[in-house]
Design an enzyme around this catalytic site. Structure first.
Site, mmCIF file in Angstrom:
data_model
loop_
_atom_site.group_PDB
_atom_site.id
_atom_site.type_symbol
_atom_site.label_atom_id
_atom_site.label_comp_id
_atom_site.label_asym_id
_atom_site.label_seq_id
_atom_site.Cartn_x
_atom_site.Cartn_y
_atom_site.Cartn_z
ATOM 1 N N ASN A 65 15.073 -5.722 2.992
ATOM 2 C CA ASN A 65 14.669 -5.960 1.921
ATOM 3 C C ASN A 65 14.982 -6.788 0.873
ATOM 4 O O ASN A 65 15.100 -8.035 1.069
ATOM 5 C CB ASN A 65 14.975 -4.214 0.966
ATOM 6 C CG ASN A 65 14.305 -3.331 1.071
ATOM 7 O OD1 ASN A 65 13.776 -3.773 -0.098
ATOM 8 N ND2 ASN A 65 14.454 -2.109 1.234
ATOM 9 N N MET A 123 9.855 -1.605 -8.802
ATOM 10 C CA MET A 123 9.103 -0.439 -9.037
ATOM 11 C C MET A 123 9.611 1.249 -9.142
ATOM 12 O O MET A 123 8.899 2.253 -9.665
ATOM 13 C CB MET A 123 7.882 -0.538 -8.209
ATOM 14 C CG MET A 123 7.204 -1.889 -7.376
ATOM 15 S SD MET A 123 6.189 -1.941 -9.544
ATOM 16 C CE MET A 123 5.405 -0.605 -8.868
ATOM 17 N N PHE A 155 9.881 3.323 -6.161
ATOM 18 C CA PHE A 155 9.420 4.212 -5.118
ATOM 19 C C PHE A 155 8.055 5.200 -5.911
ATOM 20 O O PHE A 155 8.037 6.504 -5.746
ATOM 21 C CB PHE A 155 10.527 5.023 -4.781
ATOM 22 C CG PHE A 155 10.980 4.786 -3.733
ATOM 23 C CD1 PHE A 155 10.777 3.060 -2.764
ATOM 24 C CD2 PHE A 155 12.156 5.546 -3.172
ATOM 25 C CE1 PHE A 155 11.943 2.555 -2.082
ATOM 26 C CE2 PHE A 155 13.119 5.452 -2.608
ATOM 27 C CZ PHE A 155 12.782 3.408 -1.742
ATOM 28 N N ASP A 177 1.014 -1.192 -0.244
ATOM 29 C CA ASP A 177 0.008 0.049 0.223
ATOM 30 C C ASP A 177 0.900 1.194 0.272
ATOM 31 O O ASP A 177 1.166 1.580 1.292
ATOM 32 C CB ASP A 177 -1.071 0.134 1.075
ATOM 33 C CG ASP A 177 -2.062 1.050 0.941
ATOM 34 O OD1 ASP A 177 -2.295 1.824 0.450
ATOM 35 O OD2 ASP A 177 -2.706 1.168 2.243
ATOM 36 N N ASN A 206 16.333 -0.241 -6.697
ATOM 37 C CA ASN A 206 15.327 0.758 -8.200
ATOM 38 C C ASN A 206 15.298 2.130 -8.005
ATOM 39 O O ASN A 206 14.943 2.759 -8.718
ATOM 40 C CB ASN A 206 13.890 -0.284 -7.483
ATOM 41 C CG ASN A 206 13.784 -1.304 -7.763
ATOM 42 O OD1 ASN A 206 15.118 -2.254 -8.005
ATOM 43 N ND2 ASN A 206 13.317 -2.069 -6.029
ATOM 44 N N THR A 207 16.432 2.546 -7.073
ATOM 45 C CA THR A 207 16.521 4.083 -6.935
ATOM 46 C C THR A 207 18.287 4.125 -7.320
ATOM 47 O O THR A 207 18.964 3.861 -5.965
ATOM 48 C CB THR A 207 15.866 4.743 -5.916
ATOM 49 O OG1 THR A 207 14.177 4.636 -5.067
ATOM 50 C CG2 THR A 207 16.324 6.447 -5.876
ATOM 51 N N ASN A 260 10.879 -7.231 -8.039
ATOM 52 C CA ASN A 260 10.508 -5.709 -9.295
ATOM 53 C C ASN A 260 11.777 -4.740 -8.634
ATOM 54 O O ASN A 260 12.666 -4.457 -8.112
ATOM 55 C CB ASN A 260 9.248 -5.171 -7.728
ATOM 56 C CG ASN A 260 9.855 -4.869 -6.689
ATOM 57 O OD1 ASN A 260 10.087 -3.227 -6.691
ATOM 58 N ND2 ASN A 260 10.512 -5.340 -5.916
#
Length: 356
Positions: free
Chosen positions: A254, A119, A121, A71, A188-189, A117
């Site tokens: 993570n 994604m 953020f 979420d 992913n950043t 994934n």
């Protein structure tokens, strides 16, 4: 069994991100029926006093919560709590709204019950999420749910401005959070994991703590979420830093950038590209990091164990290894909406068995 059939017949054939949005929408719709969320919570939520956990100055009804990532925008907190999660962590939220990485950016590895994934953020930004949380607080029908808020760095913000970016989020979101998590470990950043270096992490955490407590007018428990890919000496360094500055806890771990131990053919995995891997394959390393952290920080600091938890036995193993609380995400995708309730029931059965 019904969910497994539904997953195989419908969700498995869909783009994973689209399936997530449809499934999450269905969960919210079911809980939105008059009295629906409270009825589900009574039926599925942890209720036995034996499951209660006191941590972070809070009374958790059970040890197992939902990890950040499901979420991202705080749109379904009550619906998720109604399914039996003892607490819900929303986010990752960044100071500025951002779309995340280009799609496709989520992939299933069914043979491994795993996800990849990237994604990036994707979220509505701290201001929009704060408004949503303020409205929920004013809603007398909202469930009494322990709420964590996970914050991350806006992608376009350079490392030297990271502290200001995180504190901007903290000021907006801390008033509505039961605890805050500083996420410096998503793969992913670009450059984000560099913030785990203690010489960078120390001033960042101190700045976030000061901003959060000032904005909320109270002490807001603060945790940091770390990667499983840290070398052991770096895990030790983060543990020592947490103890030194009086951090309230650590979330371990993570997703991983590693691809070892998968049943899915290597060429299929490689074709998916970059991203964080989650699922049962992460279990052993997450467990190792947890044990190392607990040995280093002692018995009192809160550690939230996450990564590779699928069964009640996995959950019990993590608690025995020193976790104070637990979280899951990928198992929710593969096991279905009653997964959290099954985890708590299994933990309770194990506790009762030990007392015989």
């Amino acid at each position: 069994m019904f969910y497994r059939l539904l997953f195989a017949a419908v969700f498995k054939r869909m783009d994973p991100e689209r399936a997530h949005h449809l499934g999450f929408g269905a969960i919210r719709a079911a809980a939105a029926a008059p009295g629906g969320a409270r009825a589900l919570r009574r039926a599925l939520g942890p209720a036995d006093p034996a499951l209660r956990v006191r941590a972070l100055g809070l009374a958790f009804p059970g040890p197992f919560g939902l990890a950040a990532g499901f979420d991202k925008n705080a749109v379904g907190i009550d619906a998720l709590a109604a399914l039996g999660f003892a607490f819900v962590e929303v986010g990752t939220v960044t100071a500025r709204p951002q779309p995340g990485n280009p799609a496709p950016r989520m992939f299933r590895l069914p043979a491994d019950r795993a996800l990849v994934n990237r994604m990036g953020f994707n979220n509505d930004g701290a201001e929009a999420v704060a408004r949503r949380l303020a409205a929920r607080r004013a809603d007398k029908s909202a469930l009494p749910v322990i709420l964590g808020v996970n914050i991350g760095k806006t992608k376009v913000v350079p490392e030297e401005e990271a502290a200001a970016d995180y504190t901007a989020s903290a000021r907006l979101l801390a008033p509505y959070a039961d605890y805050l998590v500083v996420n410096v470990s998503s793969p992913n950043t670009p450059g984000l994991r560099d913030l785990q270096a203690v010489q960078v992490l120390r001033p960042l955490l101190l700045a976030v703590r000061a901003a959060a407590d000032a904005a909320a007018g109270r002490h807001v428990p603060l945790l940091v979420k770390i990667a499983p890919d840290l070398a052991d000496e770096d895990v030790d360094a983060v543990a020592d830093l947490a103890a030194e500055i009086g951090l309230d806890g650590i979330v371990a771990t993570n997703t991983t950038i590693g691809r070892d131990g998968l049943a899915t053919p290597a060429e299929e995995v490689a074709a998916l590209g970059a991203g964080g891997l989650s699922g049962p394959v992460l279990r052993e390393r997450s467990l190792d990091v947890l044990r190392r952290l607990r040995k280093r920080v002692g018995p009192d600091m809160t550690i939230i164990g996450v990564g590779g938890i699928t069964t009640p036995e996995d959950a019990a193993e993590r608690l025995a290894a020193g976790a104070t609380l637990l979280q899951g995400f990928t198992g929710f995708i593969y096991q279905g909406p009653f997964w959290a309730a099954r985890i708590h029931r299994g933990l309770l059965a194990g506790l009762k068995e030990k007392r015989r």
